[in-house]
Design a protein around this motif. Structure first.
Motif, PDB file in Angstrom:
ATOM      1  N   ALA A  68     -18.414 -28.123 -16.686  1.00 33.32           N
ATOM      2  CA  ALA A  68     -19.361 -27.059 -17.077  1.00 33.32           C
ATOM      3  C   ALA A  68     -20.503 -27.180 -16.168  1.00 33.32           C
ATOM      4  O   ALA A  68     -21.303 -25.747 -15.884  1.00 33.32           O
ATOM      5  N   TYR A  69     -20.977 -28.101 -15.408  1.00 34.55           N
ATOM      6  CA  TYR A  69     -21.980 -27.970 -14.482  1.00 34.55           C
ATOM      7  C   TYR A  69     -21.594 -27.024 -13.455  1.00 34.55           C
ATOM      8  O   TYR A  69     -22.681 -26.500 -12.718  1.00 34.55           O
ATOM      9  N   LYS A  70     -20.496 -26.651 -12.908  1.00 36.20           N
ATOM     10  CA  LYS A  70     -19.860 -25.801 -11.851  1.00 36.20           C
ATOM     11  C   LYS A  70     -19.617 -24.496 -12.372  1.00 36.20           C
ATOM     12  O   LYS A  70     -19.456 -23.496 -11.896  1.00 36.20           O
ATOM     13  N   MET A  71     -19.643 -24.325 -13.624  1.00 37.48           N
ATOM     14  CA  MET A  71     -19.430 -23.060 -14.324  1.00 37.48           C
ATOM     15  C   MET A  71     -20.578 -22.093 -15.040  1.00 37.48           C
ATOM     16  O   MET A  71     -20.333 -21.803 -16.063  1.00 37.48           O
ATOM     17  N   ILE A  72     -21.760 -22.483 -14.573  1.00 37.67           N
ATOM     18  CA  ILE A  72     -22.975 -21.655 -15.036  1.00 37.67           C
ATOM     19  C   ILE A  72     -23.030 -20.184 -14.910  1.00 37.67           C
ATOM     20  O   ILE A  72     -23.532 -19.325 -15.380  1.00 37.67           O
ATOM     21  N   ASN A  73     -22.388 -19.991 -13.752  1.00 40.92           N
ATOM     22  CA  ASN A  73     -22.058 -18.440 -13.359  1.00 40.92           C
ATOM     23  C   ASN A  73     -20.761 -17.968 -12.972  1.00 40.92           C
ATOM     24  O   ASN A  73     -19.778 -19.095 -12.735  1.00 40.92           O
ATOM     25  N   PHE A 125     -33.820  -7.512 -22.240  1.00 41.74           N
ATOM     26  CA  PHE A 125     -32.630  -6.794 -21.513  1.00 41.74           C
ATOM     27  C   PHE A 125     -31.480  -8.090 -21.716  1.00 41.74           C
ATOM     28  O   PHE A 125     -31.693  -9.052 -22.446  1.00 41.74           O
ATOM     29  N   ALA A 126     -30.305  -7.888 -21.308  1.00 40.85           N
ATOM     30  CA  ALA A 126     -29.325  -8.943 -21.439  1.00 40.85           C
ATOM     31  C   ALA A 126     -28.583  -9.084 -20.038  1.00 40.85           C
ATOM     32  O   ALA A 126     -28.168  -8.129 -19.425  1.00 40.85           O
ATOM     33  N   PHE A 127     -27.999 -10.292 -20.232  1.00 35.83           N
ATOM     34  CA  PHE A 127     -27.080 -10.894 -19.120  1.00 35.83           C
ATOM     35  C   PHE A 127     -25.715 -10.633 -19.652  1.00 35.83           C
ATOM     36  O   PHE A 127     -25.517 -10.708 -20.949  1.00 35.83           O
ATOM     37  N   ALA A 128     -24.594 -10.172 -18.930  1.00 35.68           N
ATOM     38  CA  ALA A 128     -23.385 -10.193 -19.228  1.00 35.68           C
ATOM     39  C   ALA A 128     -22.719 -11.553 -19.195  1.00 35.68           C
ATOM     40  O   ALA A 128     -22.946 -12.229 -18.128  1.00 35.68           O
ATOM     41  N   GLY A 129     -22.172 -12.155 -20.222  1.00 31.50           N
ATOM     42  CA  GLY A 129     -21.711 -13.342 -20.351  1.00 31.50           C
ATOM     43  C   GLY A 129     -20.136 -13.501 -20.792  1.00 31.50           C
ATOM     44  O   GLY A 129     -19.610 -12.420 -21.298  1.00 31.50           O
ATOM     45  N   LEU A 130     -19.607 -14.823 -20.636  1.00 32.13           N
ATOM     46  CA  LEU A 130     -18.269 -14.946 -21.077  1.00 32.13           C
ATOM     47  C   LEU A 130     -18.460 -16.477 -21.769  1.00 32.13           C
ATOM     48  O   LEU A 130     -19.449 -17.022 -21.789  1.00 32.13           O
ATOM     49  N   TRP A 131     -17.580 -16.431 -23.020  1.00 33.81           N
ATOM     50  CA  TRP A 131     -17.592 -17.572 -23.722  1.00 33.81           C
ATOM     51  C   TRP A 131     -16.165 -18.451 -24.007  1.00 33.81           C
ATOM     52  O   TRP A 131     -15.384 -17.472 -24.016  1.00 33.81           O
ATOM     53  N   THR A 147     -21.032 -18.732 -19.843  1.00 34.94           N
ATOM     54  CA  THR A 147     -21.326 -18.592 -18.443  1.00 34.94           C
ATOM     55  C   THR A 147     -21.981 -17.180 -18.231  1.00 34.94           C
ATOM     56  O   THR A 147     -21.545 -16.266 -19.016  1.00 34.94           O
ATOM     57  N   ILE A 148     -22.866 -17.162 -17.394  1.00 36.47           N
ATOM     58  CA  ILE A 148     -23.472 -15.789 -16.803  1.00 36.47           C
ATOM     59  C   ILE A 148     -22.735 -14.971 -15.860  1.00 36.47           C
ATOM     60  O   ILE A 148     -22.606 -15.826 -14.775  1.00 36.47           O
ATOM     61  N   VAL A 149     -22.400 -13.920 -16.011  1.00 37.87           N
ATOM     62  CA  VAL A 149     -21.658 -13.083 -14.903  1.00 37.87           C
ATOM     63  C   VAL A 149     -22.519 -12.678 -13.871  1.00 37.87           C
ATOM     64  O   VAL A 149     -23.849 -12.460 -14.181  1.00 37.87           O
ATOM     65  N   THR A 150     -22.205 -12.871 -12.341  1.00 39.48           N
ATOM     66  CA  THR A 150     -23.064 -12.356 -11.486  1.00 39.48           C
ATOM     67  C   THR A 150     -22.486 -11.413 -10.660  1.00 39.48           C
ATOM     68  O   THR A 150     -21.124 -11.040 -10.669  1.00 39.48           O
ATOM     69  N   THR A 151     -23.220 -10.475  -9.865  1.00 42.45           N
ATOM     70  CA  THR A 151     -22.730  -9.349  -8.991  1.00 42.45           C
ATOM     71  C   THR A 151     -23.569  -9.285  -7.734  1.00 42.45           C
ATOM     72  O   THR A 151     -24.496 -10.042  -7.517  1.00 42.45           O
ATOM     73  N   SER A 152     -23.322  -8.427  -6.951  1.00 44.77           N
ATOM     74  CA  SER A 152     -24.061  -8.133  -5.664  1.00 44.77           C
ATOM     75  C   SER A 152     -25.418  -7.738  -6.113  1.00 44.77           C
ATOM     76  O   SER A 152     -25.673  -7.036  -7.189  1.00 44.77           O
ATOM     77  N   PRO A 153     -26.275  -8.028  -5.132  1.00 43.91           N
ATOM     78  CA  PRO A 153     -27.819  -7.736  -5.343  1.00 43.91           C
ATOM     79  C   PRO A 153     -28.149  -6.265  -5.237  1.00 43.91           C
ATOM     80  O   PRO A 153     -27.718  -5.739  -4.381  1.00 43.91           O
ATOM     81  N   MET A 164     -27.145 -11.727  -8.081  1.00 43.52           N
ATOM     82  CA  MET A 164     -28.017 -11.285  -8.753  1.00 43.52           C
ATOM     83  C   MET A 164     -27.143 -11.423 -10.153  1.00 43.52           C
ATOM     84  O   MET A 164     -26.039 -11.190 -10.323  1.00 43.52           O
ATOM     85  N   PRO A 165     -27.708 -11.650 -11.554  1.00 48.47           N
ATOM     86  CA  PRO A 165     -26.944 -11.666 -12.608  1.00 48.47           C
ATOM     87  C   PRO A 165     -26.696 -10.415 -12.952  1.00 48.47           C
ATOM     88  O   PRO A 165     -27.446  -9.348 -12.728  1.00 48.47           O
ATOM     89  N   LEU A 166     -25.623 -10.131 -13.520  1.00 51.75           N
ATOM     90  CA  LEU A 166     -24.979  -8.863 -13.988  1.00 51.75           C
ATOM     91  C   LEU A 166     -26.048  -8.309 -15.482  1.00 51.75           C
ATOM     92  O   LEU A 166     -25.835  -9.015 -16.455  1.00 51.75           O
ATOM     93  N   LEU A 167     -26.963  -7.632 -15.111  1.00 52.91           N
ATOM     94  CA  LEU A 167     -27.792  -6.989 -16.263  1.00 52.91           C
ATOM     95  C   LEU A 167     -27.015  -5.666 -16.637  1.00 52.91           C
ATOM     96  O   LEU A 167     -27.132  -4.787 -16.161  1.00 52.91           O
ATOM     97  N   LEU A 168     -26.833  -5.836 -18.129  1.00 52.86           N
ATOM     98  CA  LEU A 168     -25.948  -4.588 -18.647  1.00 52.86           C
ATOM     99  C   LEU A 168     -27.076  -3.593 -19.130  1.00 52.86           C
ATOM    100  O   LEU A 168     -27.999  -3.804 -19.878  1.00 52.86           O
ATOM    101  N   GLU A 169     -26.833  -2.408 -18.757  1.00 49.11           N
ATOM    102  CA  GLU A 169     -27.371  -1.451 -19.383  1.00 49.11           C
ATOM    103  C   GLU A 169     -27.105  -1.134 -20.862  1.00 49.11           C
ATOM    104  O   GLU A 169     -26.052  -1.416 -21.172  1.00 49.11           O
ATOM    105  N   ASN A 170     -27.838  -0.434 -21.381  1.00 47.10           N
ATOM    106  CA  ASN A 170     -27.975  -0.484 -23.061  1.00 47.10           C
ATOM    107  C   ASN A 170     -26.776   0.447 -23.257  1.00 47.10           C
ATOM    108  O   ASN A 170     -25.659   0.046 -24.165  1.00 47.10           O
ATOM    109  N   LYS A 171     -26.085   1.440 -22.693  1.00 46.66           N
ATOM    110  CA  LYS A 171     -25.068   2.063 -22.845  1.00 46.66           C
ATOM    111  C   LYS A 171     -23.749   1.354 -22.908  1.00 46.66           C
ATOM    112  O   LYS A 171     -22.578   1.790 -23.118  1.00 46.66           O
ATOM    113  N   HIS A 172     -23.797   0.222 -22.047  1.00 47.07           N
ATOM    114  CA  HIS A 172     -22.542  -0.443 -21.714  1.00 47.07           C
ATOM    115  C   HIS A 172     -22.222  -1.697 -22.539  1.00 47.07           C
ATOM    116  O   HIS A 172     -21.423  -2.668 -22.575  1.00 47.07           O
TER     117      HIS A 172
END
Length: 222
Positions: A68-73, A125-131, A147-153, A164-172
């Motif tokens: 789990a320690y390697k899977m925060i992102n 706002f919200a990070f996109a995540g997986l569970w 885990t929190i999904v990341t993307t290019s900055p 940077m973390p994937l910050l989802l727009e409300n419409k998505h």
């Protein structure tokens, strides 16, 4: 990446923002760290429900929870390929509400300066995540992790870090939460940086470096 964040909104604000239908508990925090329990929202096919997940994903096939320690992102670009995230990307997606997050900028002398990043309008706002659900073989306990999904900055974040973390727009957000949407090609299109014009960042005290420090003074600019 995303290694520390905040959530200091009220319960009613969370209910209103994410249409949460169940009762839930959470503690406001100015310094949420990996391995801690974080508030997440999932959709069960009928409604949005909130609950707490351990931050640090444990795949179902893992032999122990140390992974789990390697899977925060999780890198958004390879979610459909990586065995650790492939199944969750298809049907176990969540969003993780936040009031703002921290990032550390490396200086020329090798030191790191912490910054606080939030929306300019100061809204949730919200990070996109997986569970995932993992069964502990030693205790037979089911452990729910994320885990929190990341993307290019974006342009602003590129000055601080190369991810940077994937910050989802409300419409998505509804599509990300919908477990019936399994088209990973479509979901991949949602993985892109939030435009810089929606965000702001400023330097803060190094007190944030210690997870045991947890108070509103952490987000005060210096």
């Amino acid at each position: 990446m995303c290694g520390r964040f905040t959530l200091y909104s009220t319960e009613q604000e969370l209910i209103n923002e994410y249409a949460i239908e169940n009762s839930f508990t959470f503690e406001q925090s100015f310094n949420i760290a990996p391995s801690q329990r974080v508030l997440a929202v999932i959709n069960n096919g009928k409604e949005n429900r909130a609950g707490q997940l351990h931050w640090g994903l444990i795949p179902p096939w893992a032999k122990d929870k140390k992974i789990a320690y390697k899977m925060i992102n999780a890198r958004g670009e390879t979610l459909a390929e990586k065995p650790s995230f492939k199944r969750a990307f298809q049907s176990r997606r969540c969003i993780i509400p936040t009031s703002g997050f921290y990032e550390w900028k490396r200086t020329e002398d090798g030191k790191k300066k912490p910054y606080f990043i939030h929306l300019k309008n100061k809204k949730l706002f919200a990070f996109a995540g997986l569970w995932e659900k993992w069964n502990d073989p030693t205790t037979e306990e089911d452990i729910f992790t994320c885990t929190i999904v990341t993307t290019s900055p974006n342009e602003m974040m590129a000055n601080l870090h190369d991810r940077m973390p994937l910050l989802l727009e409300n419409k998505h957000q509804d599509d990300w939460l919908n477990p019936d949407i399994r088209d990973t090609d479509y979901l991949q299109q949602l993985i892109k940086p939030l435009p810089s014009e929606h965000m702001t960042a400023y330097e803060i005290s190094t007190a944030v470096n210690k997870p045991t420090h947890n108070g509103s003074e952490l987000i005060e600019p210096i």
